[in-house]
Design an enzyme around this catalytic site. Structure first.
Site, mmCIF file in Angstrom:
data_model
loop_
_atom_site.group_PDB
_atom_site.id
_atom_site.type_symbol
_atom_site.label_atom_id
_atom_site.label_comp_id
_atom_site.label_asym_id
_atom_site.label_seq_id
_atom_site.Cartn_x
_atom_site.Cartn_y
_atom_site.Cartn_z
ATOM 1 N N ASP A 101 91.562 17.589 -5.065
ATOM 2 C CA ASP A 101 90.033 16.910 -6.206
ATOM 3 C C ASP A 101 89.161 15.699 -6.279
ATOM 4 O OD1 ASP A 101 87.919 16.639 -8.702
ATOM 5 O OD2 ASP A 101 89.204 18.062 -9.811
ATOM 6 N N ASP A 203 84.314 16.112 -8.151
ATOM 7 C CA ASP A 203 84.195 15.424 -9.265
ATOM 8 C C ASP A 203 82.880 14.766 -11.081
ATOM 9 O OD1 ASP A 203 85.372 16.356 -12.219
ATOM 10 O OD2 ASP A 203 85.749 14.404 -12.632
ATOM 11 N N GLU A 260 80.583 18.868 -7.788
ATOM 12 C CA GLU A 260 80.378 19.745 -9.530
ATOM 13 C C GLU A 260 79.260 18.977 -9.757
ATOM 14 O OE1 GLU A 260 82.994 19.229 -13.894
ATOM 15 O OE2 GLU A 260 82.348 17.184 -12.937
ATOM 16 N N HIS A 334 88.863 24.143 -15.288
ATOM 17 C CA HIS A 334 89.786 23.634 -16.487
ATOM 18 C C HIS A 334 89.097 23.230 -16.993
ATOM 19 C CE1 HIS A 334 88.435 20.209 -13.443
ATOM 20 N NE2 HIS A 334 88.503 20.050 -14.600
ATOM 21 N N ASP A 335 87.689 23.042 -17.282
ATOM 22 C CA ASP A 335 86.721 22.785 -18.237
ATOM 23 C C ASP A 335 86.188 23.567 -19.522
ATOM 24 O OD1 ASP A 335 87.005 20.221 -17.512
ATOM 25 O OD2 ASP A 335 85.325 20.345 -15.924
HETATM 26 O O1 TEU Z 1 84.107 17.106 -15.783
HETATM 27 C C1 TEU Z 1 82.627 16.389 -16.093
HETATM 28 C C2 TEU Z 1 81.936 16.995 -17.255
HETATM 29 O O2 TEU Z 1 83.112 17.059 -17.735
HETATM 30 C C3 TEU Z 1 80.840 17.730 -17.330
HETATM 31 O O3 TEU Z 1 80.236 17.823 -16.058
HETATM 32 C C4 TEU Z 1 80.617 17.504 -18.620
HETATM 33 O O4 TEU Z 1 80.661 19.344 -18.747
HETATM 34 C C5 TEU Z 1 79.357 18.664 -19.016
HETATM 35 O O5 TEU Z 1 78.686 16.925 -18.506
HETATM 36 C C6 TEU Z 1 79.397 18.394 -20.792
HETATM 37 O O6 TEU Z 1 78.501 17.959 -21.329
HETATM 38 C C7 TEU Z 1 84.362 16.511 -15.023
HETATM 39 C C8 TEU Z 1 85.837 17.375 -14.976
HETATM 40 O O7 TEU Z 1 85.654 18.244 -14.320
HETATM 41 C C9 TEU Z 1 86.390 17.210 -16.218
HETATM 42 O O8 TEU Z 1 87.957 18.129 -16.204
HETATM 43 C C10 TEU Z 1 86.581 15.387 -16.620
HETATM 44 O O9 TEU Z 1 87.288 15.430 -18.068
HETATM 45 C C11 TEU Z 1 85.587 15.092 -16.360
HETATM 46 O O10 TEU Z 1 85.284 14.812 -15.244
HETATM 47 C C12 TEU Z 1 85.562 13.777 -16.039
HETATM 48 O O11 TEU Z 1 86.754 13.101 -15.176
#
Ligand code: TEU
Length: 558
Positions: A101, A203, A260, A334-335
């Site tokens: 990642d 990410d 992502e 995981h989100d």
């Molecule tokens: O996630 C990115 C993220 O949080 C956004 O795309 C979000 O889901 C969206 O804008 C909601 O409004 C990544 C990781 O997967 C996450 O676990 C981290 O916390 C984040 O980046 C920060 O590194």
């Protein structure tokens, strides 16, 4: 396209490991790399060929590793570089490649790069981050709200300036306009590529380019701020950075990238994947945000129907194919909440719902990404007090909801539905204490259903969710049309059944999945001359589906 023409990562199943929660080998309550190495056979059995590890680099762990202090070393909580080398090697023996990642939108504020940058306005790294002067009254340069809540700007006394953080204040954003920053992140990626990993998950990649002018936006909540996402996601010019990254890191190497990509729609895919794209695949957000008009506000939910869910897949697969790209199939990460809670009604059998979703995940055109625990049928946590939650986003969201005037009950209900902790509880290996995850105290409580829903018990029960996943994985490898075949949705208007055809030169498979907790019928002509090769209930009947039943029929093309 023949399955033989596909690249290894198109032909396999990917699996996401939340490193902190997978398997603890040393009793500190935190998962680690040696724990993962000890459980590779579980992944092998699922047909997994690519394992995405959430960040395990040195980190103060404010965001569980997405705040990186040192990209070149492993956090001691997770092990050592030798452990990582062994994991890569042991995985390779089983034909599994490790996927790292890469978090390049931001670092931790404890990263040496940032420490130097904040030490004054005149140092080698002074413009490695996004610094801006205060407004005349000393307040933040703009009214942008970070994704985790609160202002996206943090004041630094030494510099007398603010720095930008799209996420937490301890996650300052890198300044990609600076070629030295681009060279530094490229070097990180090359370091890991040369260690022999199979690919990268990039990410929060849509946020790396900021607009040229920093201007206030129209307030969208009572805090007077405006969410940063629409302001900085997919800013024109971003693709130049990513093309540069692709040619420096990936060209000529047998690795894949998956970005992502919050803010990218099916229509944008032609610029992002395929021949002219910047990645091999991108994770879009259209599906996971189906119930949230504004993903930053979990209290404001909308009703959605199966037709919309089906349209998401049809459109994205069509556009990815048209671009010569490839689609990553995922229902969880995981989100996100657990898919049983997210996409299925509350009533009905948990096992039947899990199997229905498994069928979708493993027969859709694209590379399936299984989130750890999904193969065991994990559901959302059901904690009643905000104090029980761990995740910073969840805690900040709860506070934001109360500020916005939602009641405590509404706020906690939204947390129950969307907290990121739901996908982060420890993996359940067996029915012993702490589900065999750790001999110590787990960092996040084990879900209380572990006596029934764990790897060992499910392995022993013939009709378990896990055995259904294993059966589907085996089926895919023997029925190539489920991998390389074209995708055509049928019955798009149907609000109960998700049905589609996968077809290659030799065979045609028809997949039918009932999303309702009731018996439904469909025109038996669709499967008239076909043979049932998979049924989630074991008693398929042509023209009829039991509640949440999933079936796959197949026929030769003559
Ligand atoms: O996630 C990115 C993220 O949080 C956004 O795309 C979000 O889901 C969206 O804008 C909601 O409004 C990544 C990781 O997967 C996450 O676990 C981290 O916390 C984040 O980046 C920060 O590194």
């Amino acid at each position: 396209m023949d399955a033989a023409d596909l690249k290894w990562w198109q032909n396999t199943i990917a699996y996401e490991i939340y490193v902190k929660s997978f398997k603890d080998s040393d009793g500190d309550g935190i998962g680690d790399l040696n724990g993962i190495t000890s459980e590779l056979d579980h992944l092998k059995e699922l047909g997994v060929g690519a394992v995405w590890l959430t960040p395990c680099y040195v980190s103060p762990q404010v965001d569980n590793g997405y705040d990186i202090a040192d990209y070149y070393n492993i956090d001691s909580a997770y092990g050592t570089m030798e452990d990582m080398d062994r994991l890569i090697a042991e995985a390779k023996k089983r034909d599994i490649r490790i996927v790292m990642d890469l978090v390049f939108n931001h670092t931790s504020d404890e990263n040496e790069w940032f420490k130097e940058s904040r030490s004054g306005r005149d140092n080698d790294k002074s413009d490695w981050y996004i610094w801006a002067d205060p407004k005349e009254d000393g307040s933040a340069p703009t009214n942008w709200r970070s994704i985790f809540g609160g202002s996206a700007w943090e004041y630094d006394k030494t510099r007398g300036q603010y720095y930008l953080h799209t996420f937490h204040r301890k996650q300052p954003d890198l300044n990609w306009e600076n070629p030295k920053v681009r060279a530094a992140v490229t070097d990180v990626a090359k370091f890991w590529r040369d260690k022999g990993v199979g690919g990268f998950r990039m990410d929060a990649i849509t946020y790396i380019k900021k607009p040229s002018e920093y201007k206030d936006g129209t307030p969208d909540a009572s805090d007077g701020m405006t969410g940063i996402h629409p302001i900085t996601a997919n800013t024109p010019g971003i693709l130049d950075f990513l093309h540069e990254f692709r040619s420096a890191v990936c060209e000529g190497y047998d690795i894949f990238t998956v970005g992502e990509a919050d803010g990218i729609t099916a229509q944008d895919l032609k610029y992002w994947v395929g021949e002219h794209g910047v990645f091999d695949m991108v994770f879009e957000f259209g599906l996971v945000n189906i119930d949230l008009p504004d993903p930053a506000n979990w209290c404001d939910r909308r009703m959605w129907g199966l037709r919309e869910l089906k349209a998401f897949f049809s459109e994205s697969i069509r556009e990815a194919d048209a671009a010569g790209g490839w689609f990553p199939v995922f229902l969880e990460n995981h989100d996100q909440p657990r898919s049983i809670n997210h996409f299925m009604p509350e009533s009905g059998s948990r096992d039947a719902k899990a199997k229905a979703l498994a069928t979708l995940l493993l027969t859709m055109r694209g590379t399936p990404f299984i989130m750890q625990g999904e193969e065991l049928g994990f559901v959302n946590v059901d904690w009643s007090s905000i104090d029980e939650y761990d995740d910073i986003f969840t805690k900040n969201h709860y506070a934001f909801a109360l500020e916005e005037g939602y009641t405590k009950e509404e706020a906690i209900e939204s947390v129950r539905l969307f907290s990121r902790d739901s996908s982060r509880t420890p993996m359940q290996w067996d029915a012993t204490e702490n589900a065999g995850f750790t001999s110590g105290t787990p960092w996040l409580p084990v879900y209380p259903d572990y006596m029934a829903y764990n790897r060992r018990s499910e392995k022993e029960a013939a009709d378990s969710i896990l055995n259904y996943y294993i059966a589907l994985a085996r089926l895919r490898s023997g029925h190539k049309e489920l991998i390389d075949g074209s995708y055509e949705e049928i019955m798009p208007e149907d609000e109960s059944i998700f049905a589609f055809i996968r077809k290659d030169a030799d065979r045609k498979a028809v997949v039918l999945i009932n999303f309702k907790d009731e018996k439904v019928s469909y025109a038996p002509e669709y499967v008239k001359d076909a043979e049932c090769i998979m049924s989630s209930t074991g008693s398929a009947q042509k023209g009829m589906l039991a509640p949440f039943e999933a079936v796959i029929y197949e026929e030769d093309i003559i």
